[in-house]
Design a protein around this motif. Structure first.
Motif, PDB file in Angstrom:
ATOM      1  N   ARG A 170      20.192  21.589 -27.225  1.00  0.00           N
ATOM      2  CA  ARG A 170      20.334  23.047 -27.047  1.00  0.00           C
ATOM      3  C   ARG A 170      19.181  23.636 -26.235  1.00  0.00           C
ATOM      4  O   ARG A 170      19.382  24.430 -25.335  1.00  0.00           O
ATOM      5  CB  ARG A 170      20.352  23.725 -28.424  1.00  0.00           C
ATOM      6  CG  ARG A 170      21.679  23.613 -29.117  1.00  0.00           C
ATOM      7  CD  ARG A 170      21.594  24.199 -30.485  1.00  0.00           C
ATOM      8  NE  ARG A 170      20.974  23.247 -31.387  1.00  0.00           N
ATOM      9  CZ  ARG A 170      21.443  22.946 -32.592  1.00  0.00           C
ATOM     10  NH1 ARG A 170      22.525  23.544 -33.035  1.00  0.00           N
ATOM     11  NH2 ARG A 170      20.845  22.072 -33.352  1.00  0.00           N
ATOM     12  N   ASN A 201      13.179   7.010 -22.300  1.00  0.00           N
ATOM     13  CA  ASN A 201      12.470   7.885 -23.252  1.00  0.00           C
ATOM     14  C   ASN A 201      13.332   8.342 -24.421  1.00  0.00           C
ATOM     15  O   ASN A 201      12.863   9.100 -25.267  1.00  0.00           O
ATOM     16  CB  ASN A 201      11.947   9.121 -22.514  1.00  0.00           C
ATOM     17  CG  ASN A 201      10.933   8.755 -21.465  1.00  0.00           C
ATOM     18  OD1 ASN A 201      10.180   7.786 -21.633  1.00  0.00           O
ATOM     19  ND2 ASN A 201      10.926   9.481 -20.355  1.00  0.00           N
ATOM     20  N   GLU A 258      10.434  14.262 -33.786  1.00  0.00           N
ATOM     21  CA  GLU A 258      10.845  15.673 -33.897  1.00  0.00           C
ATOM     22  C   GLU A 258      12.117  15.973 -33.102  1.00  0.00           C
ATOM     23  O   GLU A 258      12.158  16.877 -32.271  1.00  0.00           O
ATOM     24  CB  GLU A 258       9.704  16.596 -33.472  1.00  0.00           C
ATOM     25  CG  GLU A 258       8.499  16.439 -34.377  1.00  0.00           C
ATOM     26  CD  GLU A 258       7.349  17.369 -34.023  1.00  0.00           C
ATOM     27  OE1 GLU A 258       7.438  18.072 -33.009  1.00  0.00           O
ATOM     28  OE2 GLU A 258       6.375  17.390 -34.782  1.00  0.00           O
ATOM     29  N   ASP A 283      16.672  16.077 -33.336  1.00  0.00           N
ATOM     30  CA  ASP A 283      17.742  16.376 -34.298  1.00  0.00           C
ATOM     31  C   ASP A 283      18.708  15.221 -34.496  1.00  0.00           C
ATOM     32  O   ASP A 283      19.395  15.149 -35.508  1.00  0.00           O
ATOM     33  CB  ASP A 283      18.550  17.599 -33.833  1.00  0.00           C
ATOM     34  CG  ASP A 283      17.755  18.879 -33.977  1.00  0.00           C
ATOM     35  OD1 ASP A 283      16.701  18.846 -34.639  1.00  0.00           O
ATOM     36  OD2 ASP A 283      18.188  19.897 -33.427  1.00  0.00           O
ATOM     37  N   LEU A 334      19.934  10.934 -33.137  1.00  0.00           N
ATOM     38  CA  LEU A 334      19.690   9.691 -32.393  1.00  0.00           C
ATOM     39  C   LEU A 334      21.032   9.103 -31.964  1.00  0.00           C
ATOM     40  O   LEU A 334      21.971   9.063 -32.770  1.00  0.00           O
ATOM     41  CB  LEU A 334      18.993   8.642 -33.277  1.00  0.00           C
ATOM     42  CG  LEU A 334      17.691   9.015 -33.980  1.00  0.00           C
ATOM     43  CD1 LEU A 334      17.215   7.818 -34.822  1.00  0.00           C
ATOM     44  CD2 LEU A 334      16.623   9.411 -32.984  1.00  0.00           C
ATOM     45  N   PRO A 335      21.113   8.618 -30.719  1.00  0.00           N
ATOM     46  CA  PRO A 335      22.316   7.883 -30.363  1.00  0.00           C
ATOM     47  C   PRO A 335      22.309   6.524 -31.075  1.00  0.00           C
ATOM     48  O   PRO A 335      21.267   5.877 -31.165  1.00  0.00           O
ATOM     49  CB  PRO A 335      22.202   7.693 -28.848  1.00  0.00           C
ATOM     50  CG  PRO A 335      20.883   8.213 -28.429  1.00  0.00           C
ATOM     51  CD  PRO A 335      20.164   8.760 -29.616  1.00  0.00           C
TER      52      PRO A 335
HETATM   53  P1  ADP Z   1      16.840  21.343 -30.035  1.00  0.00           P
HETATM   54  O1  ADP Z   1      16.918  21.493 -28.556  1.00  0.00           O
HETATM   55  O2  ADP Z   1      18.016  21.954 -30.722  1.00  0.00           O
HETATM   56  O3  ADP Z   1      15.501  21.754 -30.598  1.00  0.00           O
HETATM   57  P2  ADP Z   1      15.965  18.570 -30.385  1.00  0.00           P
HETATM   58  O4  ADP Z   1      14.788  18.958 -31.235  1.00  0.00           O
HETATM   59  O5  ADP Z   1      16.738  17.366 -30.798  1.00  0.00           O
HETATM   60  O6  ADP Z   1      17.013  19.754 -30.307  1.00  0.00           O
HETATM   61  O7  ADP Z   1      15.496  18.348 -28.890  1.00  0.00           O
HETATM   62  C1  ADP Z   1      14.204  18.658 -28.429  1.00  0.00           C
HETATM   63  C2  ADP Z   1      13.921  17.849 -27.154  1.00  0.00           C
HETATM   64  O8  ADP Z   1      13.972  16.450 -27.455  1.00  0.00           O
HETATM   65  C3  ADP Z   1      14.905  18.062 -26.010  1.00  0.00           C
HETATM   66  O9  ADP Z   1      14.182  18.096 -24.793  1.00  0.00           O
HETATM   67  C4  ADP Z   1      15.825  16.844 -26.055  1.00  0.00           C
HETATM   68  O10 ADP Z   1      16.294  16.453 -24.764  1.00  0.00           O
HETATM   69  C5  ADP Z   1      14.927  15.794 -26.616  1.00  0.00           C
HETATM   70  N1  ADP Z   1      15.665  14.834 -27.480  1.00  0.00           N
HETATM   71  C6  ADP Z   1      16.675  15.088 -28.332  1.00  0.00           C
HETATM   72  N2  ADP Z   1      17.097  13.959 -28.952  1.00  0.00           N
HETATM   73  C7  ADP Z   1      16.318  12.957 -28.480  1.00  0.00           C
HETATM   74  C8  ADP Z   1      16.236  11.548 -28.713  1.00  0.00           C
HETATM   75  N3  ADP Z   1      17.054  10.932 -29.567  1.00  0.00           N
HETATM   76  N4  ADP Z   1      15.296  10.843 -28.031  1.00  0.00           N
HETATM   77  C9  ADP Z   1      14.460  11.459 -27.160  1.00  0.00           C
HETATM   78  N5  ADP Z   1      14.488  12.766 -26.899  1.00  0.00           N
HETATM   79  C10 ADP Z   1      15.396  13.528 -27.537  1.00  0.00           C
END
Ligand code: ADP
Length: 216
Positions: A123, A150, A171, A173, A175-176
């Motif tokens: 998001r 990454n 940090e 939300d 994981l694939p």
């Molecule tokens: P939100 O944007 O709702 O806060 P996240 O905290 O998951 O959601 O995402 C924060 C950042 O981490 C974004 O830049 C996103 O692209 C990256 N991100 C999200 N999931 C992953 C992941 N599994 N591995 C690495 N980076 C991630």
């Protein structure tokens, strides 16, 4: 783990008298063996007591937290994962926003041909883009995603506990969930087979709390 008063008493009696038969525990509590049967079953199934035929009950030596920890460590990502919501690397930011709304998820996985993981878009990535004043119908999602290598990943055989630690440490939300694939030319890729989000973990937590055997 919340125990009843009677179960607490049983644990104490076993502590002070082990090994002790069910018959003797019942005697000490002035109850019948049949009345105690469900309690003894719960205590042995939860791993707090062990029963040896012809010998009796004794303490397993595990604390209650240890028993809960063992349970959590036995649940695999495979049994709690959701269907992955993916978009093609050829999509634009606009398509990603639409997918996020339609599919009602906060994280999309960006894949190339064959469903191989290229990146993740969240998001915040999309919100940031709108702050930049870009034309989201023309901006490729590849430009705003977090890209491999990454991306923090998990796999179906990993324990939910290990995956949850990754979510906390990085940090994020979700994981694939991936499976490694090898090609004839020797190259490798990560095929996306699922999604593990904070919601999956919260659901497991709630189910364990309700006494379900959710995925265990
Ligand atoms: P939100 O944007 O709702 O806060 P996240 O905290 O998951 O959601 O995402 C924060 C950042 O981490 C974004 O830049 C996103 O692209 C990256 N991100 C999200 N999931 C992953 C992941 N599994 N591995 C690495 N980076 C991630």
């Amino acid at each position: 783990m919340k125990l009843t008063k009677r179960q607490e008493s049983i644990l104490e009696i076993v502590s002070n008298n082990s090994p002790i038969t069910g018959e003797h525990i019942a005697e000490k509590l002035s109850l019948t063996r049949a009345t105690l049967r469900p309690d003894l079953a719960i205590l042995t199934m939860s791993g707090l007591l062990e029963a040896r035929p012809k010998v009796g009950y004794y303490h397993s030596g595990k604390s209650r937290y240890r028993v809960v920890a063992e349970k959590l460590n036995s649940v695999l990502v495979d049994s709690v994962k959701s269907v992955p919501i993916v978009i093609s690397e050829k999509c634009y930011v606009y398509d990603a926003v639409v997918s996020m709304f339609i599919e009602d998820v906060g994280t999309l996985f960006v894949v190339k041909e064959g469903g191989l993981l290229e990146g993740v878009v969240s998001r915040k990535d999309l919100l940031k883009t709108t702050l930049g004043g870009h034309d989201i119908q023309k901006l490729p999602v590849k430009v705003v995603m977090t890209r491999m290598p990454n991306v923090v990943i998990t796999n179906p055989e990993e324990t939910v506990w290990v995956a949850a630690k990754k979510i906390m440490a990085h940090e994020v939300d979700a994981l694939p969930v991936v499976r490694k694939v090898k090609f004839a030319d020797g190259s490798e890729g990560q095929e996306v087979v699922g999604r593990l989000s904070k919601t999956n973990i919260t659901r497991l937590f709630v189910e364990l709390g309700e006494g379900y055997e959710g995925g265990v």
